[in-house]
Design an enzyme around this catalytic site. Structure first.
Site, PDB file in Angstrom:
ATOM      1  N   LEU B  44       0.711  12.173   0.373  1.00 50.02           N
ATOM      2  CA  LEU B  44       0.130  12.223   1.676  1.00 50.02           C
ATOM      3  C   LEU B  44       1.687  13.537   2.343  1.00 50.02           C
ATOM      4  CD1 LEU B  44      -3.593  13.052   2.189  1.00 50.02           C
ATOM      5  CD2 LEU B  44      -2.497  11.420   3.370  1.00 50.02           C
ATOM      6  N   ASP B  45       1.337  14.618   2.777  1.00 43.33           N
ATOM      7  CA  ASP B  45       2.074  15.574   3.119  1.00 43.33           C
ATOM      8  C   ASP B  45       2.560  15.375   5.178  1.00 43.33           C
ATOM      9  OD1 ASP B  45       2.314  17.537   1.463  1.00 43.33           O
ATOM     10  OD2 ASP B  45       1.109  19.083   1.947  1.00 43.33           O
TER      11      ASP B  45
END
Lengths: 313, 300
Positions: B44-45
């Site tokens: 996930l960023d």
């Protein structure tokens, strides 16, 4: 861990597919430990529902050939206590009565192991034989395994000093006073539980007060007569001590076990203590006088303290 | 039982805080664990928050089977500005008038982005070009040709709007870029736009409600049985319960037969359960209900 002495179905405890070992396991010695470790590893590696150990409430020979029944390295209660150390799921204590002894090996496996315990994997020591008159050899068990779809693992013996570790040998070693050989194979000092009873308080007169011991279990093996360095477990703690097994020939002629506990003062009458036999110091012998006896006991005590100061099992 | 044994061989749903990378979260958990194998099932960023699945010990082998699970995101979008990174971390590169857009307009275009379609991955992504991640090239101001990828979006729902901001819930497959979707939605309305916030709320049957925050890993030691064991983690696959001998055979490379009362179709994945309930392996159904082994788990 669950202990059960029920003769009927135990599948509620064992789950759908168990790994089972069976044997007398007297002494729970190095060879037995190898079998039990293998059982537990098999359960984990295959992912079976439980590891089950089946043993008996008495030595099978005491039922089938009472004249040949050996003295026991561990009483049933002692054996149960030692088995608690292992990561077993179920320990089954079967009543070894004439009916149980009369089952032939196929009946035995079908009734006592497959149906009752959902056995899918059998782990046994190299010398185990099944059924009436020990007619079920490991070859025959393997064959039945193929038919009834359970796997068989035979665990080879454990060796110490090039010798197979066996309960029979350990008994022989203890009966000739070789506690160190026995300890190595048992992986602990040989011990017995005994009750402290009133004696004649003669030891006190020569400054070596002793507790007089009676072993309640008549089937329990008592090592050969002699003087031993021992560890004593009481309710109040662990102490070093020295023990005489035999007849105390200098003072009286009745046979018995006495233990002198180092640095201990207190009343043990009526309590049960556990005695660990660390080392046989000498044979029992007769002394001409009480003074000579006291001198020898002082020498024994010094040696015993030295032995006990070294790391034991 | 120590923390290592409690946490090893588990799928641990983690709620990643904003501002840290997925790998930062893994490193923090690894410190609690004190060693062993560790991995994840989809990153996930840093600017996003929400659910990541951290895998420990033998569960690291499940990565491929968890990676493909459908995911649900809640995404915040701002109309009127586009950025070079497609999210709030970048520089504004384009402005436009959003005042003429209504929430009805937004609801009208959302269905265009559902179903199967092709999406061009952004320059700011971890995809590789000649062995180098694209975001490294992008930071140097370079742009390279990228291949559009097929993505599958099950549903997009407008949750709320306070224009120029609005919030959507997206259920989609692996590979969809939510940042890019945010820009695409604006473009279809004729307005520049970018993503201002992103939260992943579920991955397959894993929900953010059951996740532990990446800031509170020290609380794991108080839990009786933290995380999810491998057999349970694959509960979206049908199960084949093995007998003891079948479980032993699986270790030797022989797959168990699939019972006749288990409905399966060719190509479907199934999980093999051992008698103690643990996961023994994963199989793929071939013709004639025969399972081919895809993976066997060896427990130490």
């Amino acid at each position: 861990m669950k202990f059960s002495d029920k003769a009927e179905d135990l599948s509620a405890f064992t789950g759908p597919s168990s790994a089972v070992t069976i044997g007398v396991f007297d002494g729970v010695h190095l060879g037995h430990r190898k079998v039990i470790s293998r059982l537990i590893r098999t359960r984990r590696e295959i992912g079976l529902s439980s590891a089950v150990l089946v043993t008996f409430d008495r030595h099978p020979l005491s039922v089938t050939h009472p004249d040949k029944a050996p003295p026991l390295l561990t009483t049933l209660e002692e054996k149960k206590g030692i088995l608690r150390e292992f990561d077993l799921d179920v320990v089954v204590i079967d009543r070894f009565n004439p009916g149980y002894a009369a089952l032939n090996y196929t009946e035995f496996i079908r009734e006592k192991l497959l149906g009752r315990l959902n056995m899918s994997h059998l782990v046994v020591g190299y010398d185990f034989r099944f059924g009436k008159d020990r007619t079920g050899s490991l070859e025959m068990i393997r064959e039945q395994g193929m038919r009834s779809s359970f796997e068989v693992t035979v665990v080879p013996p454990a060796y110490v000093g090039g010798q197979i570790v066996s309960s029979t040998r350990i008994r022989e070693q203890l009966l000739r006073g070789d506690t160190e050989m026995a300890s190595e194979r048992l992986t602990r000092d040989y011990f017995f539980d005994a009750e402290v009873v009133r004696g004649e308080s003669i030891g006190r007169q020569i400054s070596f007060p002793t507790a007089n011991l009676v072993v309640k279990e008549s089937s329990k093996l008592i090592p050969r007569s002699g003087v031993y360095a021992v560890m004593v477990e009481t309710e109040g703690g662990r102490y070093g001590g020295m023990m005489n097994i035999g007849t105390a020939p200098t003072i009286k002629n009745t046979g018995g076990i006495e233990v002198h506990i180092f640095d201990f003062s207190g009343d043990l009458y009526g309590s049960t203590i556990r005695v660990y036999c660390r080392k046989n110091l000498r044979e029992e012998k007769k002394f001409a006088s009480r003074d000579q006896l006291r001198e020898q006991l002082e020498t024994d005590a010094r040696r015993a303290r030295r032995v006990l100061a070294m790391p034991g099992r | 039982m120590n923390l290592y044994h409690k946490l090893n061989n588990k799928v641990i749903p983690v709620n990643k805080e904003k501002g840290i990378t997925t790998f930062d979260a893994i490193r923090k958990l690894k410190r609690e664990l004190g060693g062993g194998k560790i991995g994840h099932a989809g990153s996930l960023d840093p600017i996003a928050t929400g659910l990541i699945l951290i895998l420990t010990g033998i569960a690291t082998k499940l990565s491929g089977y968890l990676m493909d699970l459908p995911k649900v995101y809640i995404s915040d979008i701002k109309l009127g500005e586009a950025t070079d990174t497609q999210d709030a971390s970048g520089e504004v590169i384009e402005r436009g008038d959003w005042e003429k857009i209504s929430t009805g307009d937004i609801e009208g275009v959302l269905p265009r982005f559902t179903g199967k379609r092709m999406q061009m991955p952004p320059m700011y992504s971890a995809l590789k070009h000649g062995g180098k991640p694209l975001y490294k090239l992008a930071r140097k101001g370079k742009k390279v040709d990228r291949k559009a990828r097929e993505v599958h979006t099950e549903s997009i729902e407008l949750l709320s709007a306070d224009l120029p901001l609005f919030r959507i819930r997206v259920k989609c497959s692996r590979g969809l870029y939510l940042r890019t979707l945010s820009e695409e939605i604006g473009r279809s309305l004729g307005v520049p736009s970018h993503m201002t916030g992103l939260t992943r709320v579920s991955v397959g049957h894993f929900d953010i409600e059951e996740a532990i925050s990446s800031g509170e890993f020290d609380r794991l030691k108080d839990k009786e049985d933290p995380g999810i064991n491998p057999a349970e983690a694959l509960r979206h696959l049908k199960q084949v319960v093995m007998s003891g001998p079948q479980a032993a055979d699986l270790l030797n490379g022989r797959a168990p037969t699939v019972p006749v009362d288990t409905e399966v179709s060719v190509g479907e994945l199934v999980r093999f359960l051992r008698p103690d309930g643990s996961l023994g392996g994963i199989g793929e159904i071939g013709p004639g209900r025969i399972a081919r082994i895809r993976r066997v788990l060896i427990y130490e």
